[in-house]
Design a protein around this motif. Structure first.
Motif, mmCIF file in Angstrom:
data_model
loop_
_atom_site.group_PDB
_atom_site.id
_atom_site.type_symbol
_atom_site.label_atom_id
_atom_site.label_comp_id
_atom_site.label_asym_id
_atom_site.label_seq_id
_atom_site.Cartn_x
_atom_site.Cartn_y
_atom_site.Cartn_z
ATOM 1 N N VAL A 1 52.175 21.315 2.066
ATOM 2 C CA VAL A 1 50.855 21.357 2.707
ATOM 3 C C VAL A 1 49.946 22.346 1.965
ATOM 4 C CG1 VAL A 1 49.576 21.861 4.839
ATOM 5 C CG2 VAL A 1 51.861 20.821 4.962
ATOM 6 N N ALA A 2 48.689 21.949 1.797
ATOM 7 C CA ALA A 2 47.687 22.855 1.231
ATOM 8 C C ALA A 2 47.193 23.773 2.338
ATOM 9 C CB ALA A 2 46.531 22.055 0.635
ATOM 10 N N LEU A 3 47.644 25.029 2.306
ATOM 11 C CA LEU A 3 47.240 25.973 3.345
ATOM 12 C C LEU A 3 45.834 26.508 3.080
ATOM 13 C CD1 LEU A 3 48.548 27.221 5.912
ATOM 14 C CD2 LEU A 3 49.035 29.248 4.528
ATOM 15 N N ASP A 4 45.464 26.578 1.819
ATOM 16 C CA ASP A 4 44.112 26.956 1.427
ATOM 17 C C ASP A 4 43.654 25.971 0.368
ATOM 18 O OD1 ASP A 4 41.734 28.296 1.236
ATOM 19 O OD2 ASP A 4 42.548 30.124 0.359
ATOM 20 N N ALA A 5 42.368 25.897 0.120
ATOM 21 C CA ALA A 5 41.849 24.980 -0.895
ATOM 22 C C ALA A 5 40.523 25.499 -1.422
ATOM 23 C CB ALA A 5 41.669 23.576 -0.317
ATOM 24 N N LYS A 6 40.411 25.508 -2.731
ATOM 25 C CA LYS A 6 39.167 25.920 -3.382
ATOM 26 C C LYS A 6 38.782 24.856 -4.392
ATOM 27 C CE LYS A 6 37.252 29.572 -6.349
ATOM 28 N NZ LYS A 6 37.533 30.870 -7.024
ATOM 29 N N MET A 7 37.522 24.392 -4.319
ATOM 30 C CA MET A 7 37.043 23.386 -5.264
ATOM 31 C C MET A 7 35.671 23.780 -5.795
ATOM 32 S SD MET A 7 38.138 19.685 -3.588
ATOM 33 C CE MET A 7 37.970 18.776 -5.147
ATOM 34 N N ASN A 8 35.526 23.709 -7.117
ATOM 35 C CA ASN A 8 34.228 23.835 -7.777
ATOM 36 C C ASN A 8 33.940 22.534 -8.502
ATOM 37 O OD1 ASN A 8 34.403 26.475 -6.928
ATOM 38 N ND2 ASN A 8 34.713 27.335 -8.964
ATOM 39 N N PHE A 9 32.655 22.229 -8.691
ATOM 40 C CA PHE A 9 32.272 20.945 -9.275
ATOM 41 C C PHE A 9 31.321 21.114 -10.450
ATOM 42 C CE2 PHE A 9 33.377 20.348 -4.869
ATOM 43 C CZ PHE A 9 34.268 19.280 -4.926
ATOM 44 N N ASP A 10 31.409 20.178 -11.384
ATOM 45 C CA ASP A 10 30.518 20.156 -12.535
ATOM 46 C C ASP A 10 29.113 19.801 -12.054
ATOM 47 O OD1 ASP A 10 29.096 19.658 -14.847
ATOM 48 O OD2 ASP A 10 30.652 18.442 -15.790
ATOM 49 N N ASP A 11 28.175 20.734 -12.188
ATOM 50 C CA ASP A 11 26.803 20.497 -11.730
ATOM 51 C C ASP A 11 26.188 19.264 -12.381
ATOM 52 O OD1 ASP A 11 26.994 22.733 -10.186
ATOM 53 O OD2 ASP A 11 25.876 24.037 -11.542
ATOM 54 N N ASN A 12 26.549 18.998 -13.641
ATOM 55 C CA ASN A 12 25.953 17.881 -14.372
ATOM 56 C C ASN A 12 26.439 16.527 -13.871
ATOM 57 O OD1 ASN A 12 24.436 19.490 -16.267
ATOM 58 N ND2 ASN A 12 26.380 20.001 -17.233
ATOM 59 N N ALA A 13 27.482 16.514 -13.052
ATOM 60 C CA ALA A 13 28.021 15.250 -12.537
ATOM 61 C C ALA A 13 27.686 15.026 -11.068
ATOM 62 C CB ALA A 13 29.535 15.210 -12.727
ATOM 63 N N LEU A 14 26.981 15.967 -10.447
ATOM 64 C CA LEU A 14 26.724 15.865 -9.008
ATOM 65 C C LEU A 14 25.835 14.692 -8.640
ATOM 66 C CD1 LEU A 14 26.357 19.621 -8.012
ATOM 67 C CD2 LEU A 14 28.166 18.046 -7.314
ATOM 68 N N PHE A 15 25.057 14.184 -9.602
ATOM 69 C CA PHE A 15 24.222 13.016 -9.294
ATOM 70 C C PHE A 15 25.079 11.814 -8.920
ATOM 71 C CE2 PHE A 15 25.309 12.345 -13.699
ATOM 72 C CZ PHE A 15 25.385 10.963 -13.840
ATOM 73 N N ARG A 16 26.340 11.840 -9.333
ATOM 74 C CA ARG A 16 27.254 10.740 -8.986
ATOM 75 C C ARG A 16 27.897 10.937 -7.626
ATOM 76 N NH1 ARG A 16 29.592 10.415 -14.885
ATOM 77 N NH2 ARG A 16 31.150 11.908 -14.202
ATOM 78 N N HIS A 17 27.723 12.124 -7.041
ATOM 79 C CA HIS A 17 28.421 12.445 -5.793
ATOM 80 C C HIS A 17 27.462 13.058 -4.777
ATOM 81 C CE1 HIS A 17 32.162 11.774 -8.007
ATOM 82 N NE2 HIS A 17 31.671 12.563 -8.954
ATOM 83 N N PRO A 18 26.513 12.305 -4.267
ATOM 84 C CA PRO A 18 25.574 12.870 -3.290
ATOM 85 C C PRO A 18 26.270 13.403 -2.046
ATOM 86 C CG PRO A 18 25.403 10.463 -3.379
ATOM 87 C CD PRO A 18 26.240 10.878 -4.536
ATOM 88 N N GLU A 19 27.415 12.821 -1.695
ATOM 89 C CA GLU A 19 28.138 13.279 -0.509
ATOM 90 C C GLU A 19 28.738 14.672 -0.735
ATOM 91 O OE1 GLU A 19 31.233 11.725 -3.195
ATOM 92 O OE2 GLU A 19 29.189 11.131 -2.688
ATOM 93 N N ILE A 20 29.061 14.997 -1.982
ATOM 94 C CA ILE A 20 29.558 16.337 -2.299
ATOM 95 C C ILE A 20 28.391 17.305 -2.424
ATOM 96 C CG2 ILE A 20 30.731 17.735 -4.058
ATOM 97 C CD1 ILE A 20 32.540 15.336 -4.590
ATOM 98 N N TYR A 21 27.304 16.870 -3.037
ATOM 99 C CA TYR A 21 26.125 17.739 -3.174
ATOM 100 C C TYR A 21 25.611 18.168 -1.800
ATOM 101 C CZ TYR A 21 21.641 19.540 -4.723
ATOM 102 O OH TYR A 21 20.573 20.359 -4.956
#
Length: 404
Positions: A227-247
């Motif tokens: 089980v993932a007890l903690d989780a950290k995610m960072n994203f490539d700003d240049n790809a966020l146009f493909r992921h409006p739900e993440i933005y």
């Protein structure tokens, strides 16, 4: 772009990655509902987790937002089996200041907490995925030293970090997943659970254009679930146009106000702690400019790349951002005229400085196309610029201005 732990877990759930159950909470009315909801799910152990964009939350300290001297709580992550104790922790954490080794002494106000289920487990592990630019491959790192900052493990016991590089043309292979499981010492049901866990986790990393995915700790529960007890995610700003739900997860309260303002003008800006404002075209030249300011005995106040098409508007916006920092006592403008002509930049600097009535000393170094014409324009203006011919001279002049 960074997101909160609870948001990362929402994403991982979509990829069938087992995560700690929980509910995000922004006020005490929501907390009471969340607590009742978790109890209705049969959960009788609770963890109250501060949600800020910084590590070391569990070892941090909670201070009263109205009186910074008043320590309310040791630790920004608290476990309890008592609902009333969970409520007490939430009241002390929400709306107050959490100080960790990553926030600095100013800390951050906790505006959201994650009320999560408390899990019994027998082992803590570490797992991280990121891009290894030296070989142009993603690398999965695992360690048996879970719950500890990976930087500390790398410094003190680097042999306990196991790395597996993934060929982008074929992706994560089953034998690599098994190799990582063996490296973590997993057996039986835990070993079997880890294989789909890591494959789904890697798929989440790739498909969301993440730049970092870190699970610390990754736990093996008493009944051998992974089980993932903690989780950290960072994203490539240049790809966020493909992921409006993440933005949509972007939390402006967690970002520096000047960096937010700079992004409105498509300026690449990062605030630092010095007193020399830097305005440069090109990221590499900006890094070199900051380095040479340090070598000359100064301290850069920012990284600011105005891009290849610097003009009056971009220079004016750059001035606006730099001068919003009260620590700035001088400005160094360093432009290499390749795509852009130096004389146009010089005129932009003159016009912007006049319109904004810049009061701090300005050192200008322009090199490249029409550099001589640019120098003539600066010299003929009624503004008192310090003009430098080399980057070394520019750094020496700006640090000299500070000492006078």
């Amino acid at each position: 772009m960074k997101i909160h732990e609870y948001q990362a877990k929402e994403i991982l759930k979509k990829y069938s990655v087992p995560v700690q159950d929980g509910i995000p909470v922004k006020n005490m009315a929501e907390f009471d509902k969340a607590l009742a909801e978790l109890q209705a799910r049969g959960i009788n152990q609770f963890v109250v987790k501060s949600q800020i964009h910084a590590g070391g939350r569990g070892k941090g300290k909670i201070y009263d937002v109205r009186n910074r001297e008043n320590l309310l709580l040791e630790g920004g992550v608290k476990f309890t089996t008592l609902p009333e104790k969970a409520t007490e922790y939430a009241e002390k954490i929400l709306g107050n200041i959490l100080v960790t080794h990553q926030t600095g002494p100013e800390g951050k106000i906790v505006k959201t907490i994650f009320l999560a289920e408390g899990l019994d487990y027998k082992k803590e592990l570490y797992l991280g995925i990121l891009l290894d630019r030296s070989v142009s491959k993603n690398v999965i790192m695992v360690s048996t030293e879970g719950g500890v900052e990976i930087e500390k493990v790398a410094e003190e016991t680097p042999e306990k970090i196991i790395k597996e590089w993934i060929d982008p043309s074929v992706g994560l292979q089953n034998y690599q997943a098994r190799k990582l499981a063996f490296a973590l010492g997993l057996q039986g049901e835990a070993f079997k659970s880890f294989i789909p866990f890591i494959k789904n986790l890697y798929r989440a990393y790739e498909e969301t254009d993440a730049s970092l995915l870190e699970i610390n700790p990754l736990i093996i529960t008493n009944d051998d679930r992974v089980v993932a007890l903690d989780a950290k995610m960072n994203f490539d700003d240049n790809a966020l146009f493909r992921h409006p739900e993440i933005y949509a997860y972007r939390d402006l309260d967690e970002e520096d106000p000047l960096e937010i303002e700079a992004s409105k003008y498509n300026l690449n800006y990062i605030k630092l702690d010095g007193n020399v404002g830097c305005m440069v075209n090109g990221a590499g030249l900006a890094m070199a400019t900051m380095d040479i300011i340090k070598l000359a005995g100064g301290e850069p106040a920012n990284f600011l790349d105005v891009g290849g098409g610097a003009n009056k508007e971009t220079v004016a916006n750059g001035f606006k951002i730099i001068l919003s920092d009260p620590n700035v006592r001088a400005i160094l403008i360093n432009i290499f005229g390749g795509i852009v002509r130096c004389d146009r930049v010089a005129q932009g600097v003159i016009d912007a400085a006049k319109e904004m009535a810049v009061k701090v000393p300005i050192v200008v170094r322009l090199e490249g196309t029409n550099a001589k014409e640019a120098a003539d324009l600066l010299a003929a203006s009624d503004l008192h610029f310090e003009v430098a011919k080399s980057l070394k001279e520019a750094a020496e002049k700006v640090t000299s201005v500070l000492r006078n």
